[in-house]
Design an enzyme around this catalytic site. Structure first.
Site, short mmCIF file in Angstrom:
data_model
loop_
_atom_site.label_atom_id
_atom_site.label_comp_id
_atom_site.label_asym_id
_atom_site.label_seq_id
_atom_site.Cartn_x
_atom_site.Cartn_y
_atom_site.Cartn_z
N ARG A 126 0.82 -1.22 0.00
CA ARG A 126 0.00 0.00 0.00
C ARG A 126 0.85 1.27 0.00
NH1 ARG A 126 -4.94 -2.12 3.94
NH2 ARG A 126 -6.22 -2.89 2.22
N LYS A 144 -18.71 -18.51 1.06
CA LYS A 144 -20.13 -18.39 1.37
C LYS A 144 -20.90 -17.48 0.43
CE LYS A 144 -19.95 -19.55 6.24
NZ LYS A 144 -20.22 -19.11 7.61
N GLY A 176 -9.21 -9.60 -0.93
CA GLY A 176 -8.08 -10.21 -0.23
C GLY A 176 -7.62 -11.56 -0.74
N GLY A 206 -12.79 -4.31 1.20
CA GLY A 206 -14.18 -3.88 1.35
C GLY A 206 -14.65 -2.93 0.27
#
Length: 399
Positions: free
Chosen positions: A38, A199, A357, A380
């Site tokens: 980053r 999921k 991720g 996110g």
């Protein structure tokens, strides 16, 4: 493409104070940064502003101090990594506003860089408090946001500041927004999306949004088991959310209505236990999974067919692995399809954008992260973009 200002629109900024929002929420171990990705992403923006003679004040958060000063969450912990990547000395300022920052600005020469303290040490940051933002803005003349990964948060340093000062997208933010526009905003069609992961429940909004946006939706990972079960396939003791059968049916119906083809595996790799190269490992048709077996990867025939689908597409958006890629040989399908996508990208036949991720880890594992058109390190924010949500930090730049 929605318009926002970039560093190309700056004009003369020599001696001006630039507040730059960067992402320094870095992984640490024993007090040292373990991954400086980053920092490297924002280095071009920081060095360009300094090179143009601005006094650069970096704003960032680190961890979740919940509006309190927590010494182990000071952004000063990232100072060594920051200086190493920039190749420049960086002054640390233990405040974000007020006379201490004003004094630091007075000491800084044109082209100097300073790092302000963790924005989340103040409650006003996460509350997006206008008074707190005004206090930060008081010491600067322009604002640059280079932290796409924090753009889904409407915080003072990501959103409010953009309304108080002339606001610009940094180079990393500009590259991210340009890539995302090519992927789903104004993509070359046909468009394929690979959505994997454990999921369905965590990717419901993504799937619901994507079926209206893409021509081919490739579902992998544990999520595929839930869709297969909804279709009446006995998935044995595979990871599966049986209670979401009706939801899966709704997504499949929506895909039909939108003319989106959903691809589920028809051959799979199964085993009786989740371990590396287990003796019970075998490949079978999805209708032949035994009660004591679990599906752990997409089979070779389905993987080859998916590679053929990508050959018919012009754009690919990828989020999540196809199988339990952390353990061999259940990384086979993810690696094979990622390499197919990388090869098509190299030929200029495909624009490939990936993020999230696990996705970055999976593409690094396949050795193709550098071969995709763009790989987003934002977790996110990338997911919320895939869900079709407005990102406050981006919207603020567009005003």
């Amino acid at each position: 493409m929605t318009k926002f200002k970039t560093l190309d629109d700056l004009g003369d900024i020599a001696g001006k104070v630039a507040l730059v929002r960067v992402d320094l929420n870095l992984p640490m171990q024993d007090g040292a940064v373990t991954d400086d990705t980053r920092v490297r992403a924002s280095a071009p923006t920081i060095l360009e502003l300094a090179g143009k003679g601005a006094k650069v004040l970096l704003l960032a958060h680190f961890g979740r101090p919940k509006g309190e000063r927590v010494s182990t969450m000071s952004v000063s912990m990232t100072l060594d990594a920051l200086q190493a990547v920039l190749g420049e000395e960086v002054m640390f300022v233990p405040e974000v506003a007020g006379p201490v920052v004003e004094q630091a600005v007075g000491i800084l020469q044109a082209g100097d860089i300073a790092l302000l303290e963790n924005t989340r040490f103040w409650k006003g940051e996460e509350a997006n408090d206008p008074a707190f933002a005004k206090a930060i803005a008081a010491n600067a003349e322009l604002y640059v946001n280079d932290a796409f990964s924090a753009a889904h948060r409407a915080h003072a340093s990501t959103e409010a500041l953009a309304h108080l000062l002339p606001a610009y997208a940094g180079r990393a933010m500009e590259a991210e927004l340009t890539a995302l526009d090519k992927a789903l905003g104004n993509p070359a069609t046909p468009v394929a999306a690979v959505v994997g992961g454990a999921k369905v429940s965590s990717k419901l909004d993504v799937l619901t949004h994507l079926v209206t946006k893409v021509d081919h939706l490739i579902i992998g990972g544990g999520m595929a088991n839930t869709f297969l079960a909804a279709r009446g396939v006995n998935v044995g003791k595979s990871l599966c959310e049986h209670e979401l059968a009706a939801t899966c049916e709704q997504i499949l119906d929506a895909a039909d209505a939108a003319g989106c083809t959903v691809h589920l595996p028809y051959d799979v790799v199964v085993a009786k236990e989740f371990a590396a190269n287990p003796p019970s490992l075998r490949t079978c048709n999805v209708h032949e999974v035994a009660a004591d077996e679990m599906i752990l990867d997409v089979g070779p025939q389905a993987t080859e067919a998916l590679a053929d689908v990508l050959k018919t597409c012009r754009t690919l958006v990828w989020n999540g692995p196809l199988g339990a890629f952390e353990i061999a040989p259940f990384d086979t399908a993810t690696v094979a399809l990622a390499r197919s996508a990388a090869a098509l990208t190299a030929e200029g036949a495909l624009v490939s954008v990936a993020g999230g991720g696990d996705t970055v880890a999976a593409l690094n594992h396949a050795g193709v992260a550098d071969s995709f058109s763009y790989v987003s390190t934002a977790g996110g924010a990338f997911l919320e973009w895939m869900e079709g949500k407005e990102l406050p930090g981006v919207t603020a730049l567009e005003r």
